[in-house]
Design an enzyme around this catalytic site. Structure first.
Site, short mmCIF file in Angstrom:
data_model
loop_
_atom_site.label_atom_id
_atom_site.label_comp_id
_atom_site.label_asym_id
_atom_site.label_seq_id
_atom_site.Cartn_x
_atom_site.Cartn_y
_atom_site.Cartn_z
N SER A 112 0.85 -1.17 0.00
CA SER A 112 0.00 0.00 0.00
C SER A 112 0.90 1.23 0.00
CB SER A 112 -0.86 -0.06 1.26
OG SER A 112 -1.64 1.09 1.37
N LYS A 150 -1.00 -0.88 -4.42
CA LYS A 150 -2.24 -0.15 -4.09
C LYS A 150 -1.87 1.29 -3.82
CE LYS A 150 -4.84 -0.15 0.27
NZ LYS A 150 -5.56 -0.99 1.23
N LEU A 151 -2.54 2.20 -4.53
CA LEU A 151 -2.29 3.62 -4.33
C LEU A 151 -3.40 4.21 -3.48
CD1 LEU A 151 -1.38 4.77 -7.97
CD2 LEU A 151 0.17 3.95 -6.17
N LYS A 152 -3.02 4.93 -2.45
CA LYS A 152 -4.00 5.69 -1.68
C LYS A 152 -4.43 6.89 -2.52
CE LYS A 152 -4.10 3.50 2.28
NZ LYS A 152 -5.37 2.96 2.80
N ASN A 193 -10.32 5.23 1.20
CA ASN A 193 -10.65 5.38 2.62
C ASN A 193 -11.84 6.33 2.82
OD1 ASN A 193 -7.32 4.84 3.07
ND2 ASN A 193 -8.74 3.71 4.37
N GLU A 213 -11.15 0.68 -3.73
CA GLU A 213 -11.52 0.29 -2.37
C GLU A 213 -12.18 1.46 -1.65
OE1 GLU A 213 -8.08 -1.20 -0.34
OE2 GLU A 213 -9.15 -1.49 1.56
N ASP A 222 -14.07 -2.07 2.52
CA ASP A 222 -13.18 -2.30 3.66
C ASP A 222 -13.91 -1.79 4.91
OD1 ASP A 222 -11.19 -2.27 5.59
OD2 ASP A 222 -9.90 -0.82 4.60
#
Ligand code: NPG
Length: 366
Positions: free
Chosen positions: A133, A159-161, A189, A212, A237
């Site tokens: 991540s 995985k890129l935030k 998020n 996500e 998530d």
């Protein structure tokens, strides 16, 4: 199994670099470890709650308080891991606190029986492919350097935030630089709302494995609406705190993939239930992470070896986060981590390192 007492231990673990998400920046992990002592064995559980309630409503001081004040007094004299869940049911929520206690009991129970977490949970392989991540950065060149380093280390999925203002451009840049074969996904998020659907649909051009948690935790209906407007599969998530939530999300069409984080949903027994239910419904799952030390990581790697975990997880090597882990470090070999085979978690805290990072301990006799 009779529990003699429980130790609550706080450790301070500096991160090798700040980890920025849409909800905040972590520079160190303030971890609560639960050690359950029985006449035959000891067991460890790592609480994944962060210092502040920004990812979810739980936070580490609150978790310690709920364990000492409500969870430990509710435990029967003789208990196994299944009994922990039943005994703690009257206490609402606090799944991260419950998970830490149940995991410590399960670890003690398995160590006493000489059985590994992987064997107990139903692991179907002896190593798992690893993703990493990558936090939000100050600039795209800085991001490309970070991703290049992880690809070099062998991570099989990136995985890129993302957050509003840091989404299409960084994703495009990573796709252009590393090519179409790179397994790539993004994690918001909960930073967007349904009115951002058109912007999020621009990510469809980059052949992502999944997006996500684009919307808020309790927006299952809105996620279902968004799913109909995107080609990129939605993974949930934060929204999934139990097998019931997972069943509701699947029935509503809110997601087609689930990130299972045992700490978020109350432990490894519930994680296995969600895995079984998703597998029966053809929903892919993968194992998330919460910047765990080697203790939490060991159990996650065992879980990620179950047959329904068909996507690489956030089960990174120790050095992604910590210069010195509290256990022997988990190291990537060929993009994979080995599933521990020793009794229980199969790893131990190294006493001298544990002492060095400990900020407080509390012994609670039962
Ligand atoms: O590799 O352990 C890891 C961290 C993976 O990105 C990761 N975790 O939202 O999934 C997440 C995120 C997270 C980190 C969430 C810290 C909460 C706190």
């Amino acid at each position: 199994m009779k529990i003699t007492g429980v130790e609550l231990r706080r450790i301070a673990m500096p991160l090798v670099s700040p980890f920025r998400t849409s909800f905040g920046t972590e520079t160190a992990r303030d971890v609560l470890l639960v050690r359950v002592v029985t006449p035959d064995a000891e067991g460890w559980g790592e609480c994944v709650a962060m210092s502040e309630p920004l990812y979810s409503s739980e936070y580490v001081d609150g978790a310690a308080e709920v364990i000492r004040r409500f969870l430990l007094p509710a435990l029967p004299k003789n208990v196994d891991a299944y009994g922990v869940g039943r005994a703690l049911e009257p206490v609402k929520g606090h799944r991260m606190a419950k998970a830490a206690l149940e995991t410590a009991v399960l670890d003690a129970q398995l160590r006493a029986a000489g059985e590994s977490f992987g064997h107990f949970l139903g692991a179907a392989r002896d190593r798992v492919p690893c993703g990493v991540s990558v936090g939000i950065m100050d600039s795209v060149p800085q991001l490309l350097d970070a991703v290049a380093g992880y690809v070099e280390e062998g991570y099989v999925r990136i995985k890129l935030k993302i957050e509003p203002g840091w989404d299409v451009e960084p994703v495009r840049a990573v796709r252009e630089r590393f090519g179409d074969d790179l397994l790539l996904q993004v994690d918001a998020n909960a930073a967007y709302s349904l009115t951002d659907a058109r912007r999020l649909a621009r990510l469809d051009a980059f052949d992502l494995l999944l997006i996500e948690q684009p919307l808020a935790n309790d927006d299952l209906v809105q996620h279902a609406k968004l799913a109909r407007q995107l080609q990129t599969p939605i993974c949930l998530d934060e929204s999934i705190e139990s097998a019931e939530h997972a069943a509701a999300a699947i029935a509503l069409g809110s997601c087609s993939i689930i990130n299972i984080k045992p700490g978020r949903i109350g432990g490894y027994l519930e994680a296995r239930r969600i895995h079984d239910m998703c597998r029966a419904n053809g929903v892919a799952v993968w194992c998330g992470g919460m910047l765990e030390t080697g203790l939490g990581r060991a159990a996650n790697v065992a879980l990620a070896a179950l047959p329904g975990f068909t996507l690489p997880g956030d089960t990174s090597g120790s050095r992604r986060y910590f210069a010195t882990d509290v256990t022997e470090p988990f190291e990537l070999v060929d993009g994979h981590l080995e599933v521990p085979t020793g009794p229980g978690l199969g790893v131990e805290p190294i006493p001298s390192i544990l002492e060095e990072v400990t900020t407080a301990t509390e012994w609670i006799p039962l």
